[in-house]
Design a protein around this motif. Structure first.
Motif, PDB file in Angstrom:
ATOM      1  N   HIS A 158       0.842  -1.204   0.000  1.00 16.04           N
ATOM      2  CA  HIS A 158       0.000   0.000   0.000  1.00 16.04           C
ATOM      3  C   HIS A 158       0.877   1.254   0.000  1.00 16.04           C
ATOM      4  N   LEU A 159       0.371   2.306  -0.645  1.00 16.20           N
ATOM      5  CA  LEU A 159       1.161   3.539  -0.784  1.00 16.20           C
ATOM      6  C   LEU A 159       1.520   4.180   0.550  1.00 16.20           C
ATOM      7  N   SER A 160       0.692   3.985   1.568  1.00 15.36           N
ATOM      8  CA  SER A 160       0.998   4.574   2.878  1.00 15.36           C
ATOM      9  C   SER A 160       2.327   4.025   3.403  1.00 15.36           C
ATOM     10  N   LEU A 161       2.600   2.756   3.099  1.00 12.09           N
ATOM     11  CA  LEU A 161       3.842   2.122   3.560  1.00 12.09           C
ATOM     12  C   LEU A 161       5.014   2.612   2.711  1.00 12.09           C
ATOM     13  N   ARG A 162       4.777   2.648   1.400  1.00 21.65           N
ATOM     14  CA  ARG A 162       5.850   3.120   0.500  1.00 21.65           C
ATOM     15  C   ARG A 162       6.186   4.574   0.784  1.00 21.65           C
TER      16      ARG A 162
END
Ligand SMILES: Cc1ncc(COP(=O)(O)O)c(C=O)c1O
Length: 420
Positions: A158-162
């Protein structure tokens, strides 16, 4: 300027500034949006009621009754009578907003109680709350990783992690989705640094479980730590709803548990649970925690009640899985490709973009609400609808949804699903 055929363009083509004004959208993007306006209409639909199994959305300028396979309301708690009552009560006692960062003035007795309850539920020393799941993931990763560290991310992360890894300015490495060999190669390339492997309990687009035991074994062999995002799995998975780590019996191997309140809890926000000392450090270094207003107390009261209900009524989880298994089996019988999904989140793979948008309109017209998922969120050949099944769907809801899918997606197949 993008002069290509608009049908061949995607959101990944408009990342360069085209004019001298950074506050102006690239003109080629605006043109592309105009050409594709008929497809873009499927986005940002207006929900006119609560996120229940059947609800009403705006479609074509009118209210449209739909079977809802879009909302993450996995246990039906978003509109639960007791949850609403708890929120109403908190509104009377605590008012609407927290009106400050938790650090300075936004923390209330309700927030503290939820921290305690989450820590107790997950058998951890402490928990901290974020005003969004996105901010929680981003804040935790960026608050703990440093420039000299390496984040090893599944390529479907997920983009929040990236974005958390990008913000920390650490090195990032991607490994092939759920592939222990690919993870091993990435770990071997980056030896000599602190390494954090970042995976998910259930992947939000593919709807498959992260291979937690296999990936943990590889990480252990390299002395790397592993962080698991339980956004879609918390309350929905494991004997007690503690997530995918509980389901696989590996809870004790993750120092932290991160999850969201926006999915099975039916509310908003995120949390991370773990050792007191780690969280004490994180409270001062996670920017979305320190520099952003705390969740409204009314939301906290609702989450507390949602947690109580989810713990009290494990049958909600049983129904969720019965519905997911039934829906999967029927989709398979219809020949609809659901990729690697084995959970209540399932892609319905279409593959061709224009066909997906055309069918998306047809499904809405017929009263079925699924989410369009386009490249680059998924690979070009996996462009799909995403369907989420909940505990609140009745067999009749699911059968009607299947009939609509059969009529719309499967050529030559009419009303093929037997009614329960
Ligand atoms: C895997 C994953 N992590 C984090 C988030 C962010 O959560 P929220 O929507 O609660 O901000 C999402 C949201 O969809 C998600 O799917």
């Amino acid at each position: 300027m993008n002069e290509q055929d608009p049908a061949k363009l995607s959101l990944s083509n408009f990342l360069a500034g085209e004019t001298g004004d950074p506050l102006q959208a690239p003109p080629s993007f605006t043109k592309w949006m105009q050409v594709g306006a008929w497809a873009v209409k499927l986005y940002e639909p207006e929900l006119l009621a609560s996120a229940d199994a059947r609800t009403t959305i705006e479609y074509g300028g009118k209210p449209q009754q739909v079977i809802n396979l879009c909302s993450y309301n996995y246990l039906g708690l978003a509109n639960h009578r007791e949850v609403i009552a708890a929120a109403q009560e908190a509104l009377k006692t605590h008012g609407l907003g927290a009106c400050g960062s938790p650090m300075l003035s936004g923390m209330t007795d309700l927030h503290r109680e939820l921290e305690r309850q989450i820590a107790e539920f997950l058998d951890r020393e402490d928990a901290m709350l974020f005003n969004s799941g996105f901010g929680g993931a981003l804040g935790t990763i960026s608050g703990l990783l440093r420039k000299t560290d390496v984040a090893l991310l599944d390529n479907r992360s997920h983009l929040s992690l990236r974005d958390g890894a990008v913000l920390s300015r650490c090195r990032t490495e991607k490994f092939e989705h759920n592939d222990p060999d690919s993870l091993e190669a990435a770990l071997a390339r980056q030896q000599g640094r602190r390494q954090l492997v970042i995976i998910e309990g259930i992947y939000s687009m593919d709807g498959d479980f992260g291979k937690l035991p296999e990936l943990l074994a590889v990480a252990d062999a390299y002395g790397a730590k592993v962080f698991v995002d339980e956004a879609h799995s918390i309350l929905g998975c494991g004997e007690n709803g503690r997530g995918a780590a509980e389901k696989f019996g590996v809870q004790d191997r993750f120092p932290l548990v991160y999850g969201t309140f926006s999915k099975a809890f039916g509310a908003l926000g995120g949390f991370v649970a773990g050792p007191k000392e780690t969280l004490q450090y994180l409270r001062f270094y996670a920017h979305p925690y320190v520099y952003s207003c705390a969740l409204p107390p009314v939301i906290i009261a609702a989450i507390l009640k949602a947690l109580e209900i989810a713990r009290r009524e494990p049958e909600l989880r049983t129904r969720l899985w019965e519905n997911a298994d039934y829906f999967h089996a029927q989709l398979r019988a219809l020949g609809i490709d659901t990729g690697a999904s084995t959970t209540y989140v399932m892609p319905l793979v279409i593959g061709d973009r224009e066909r997906m948008y055309r069918l998306g309109h047809e499904l809405r017209r017929r009263g079925l609400w699924v989410a369009p998922v386009d490249y680059p969120a998924v690979p070009q050949d996996r462009i799909c609808f995403r369907a989420c099944v909940t505990s609140q769907h009745t067999r009749a809801d699911l059968d009607e949804a299947l009939n609509i899918l059969a009529d719309t997606l499967v050529p030559g197949m009419m009303q093929s699903v037997a009614h329960a």
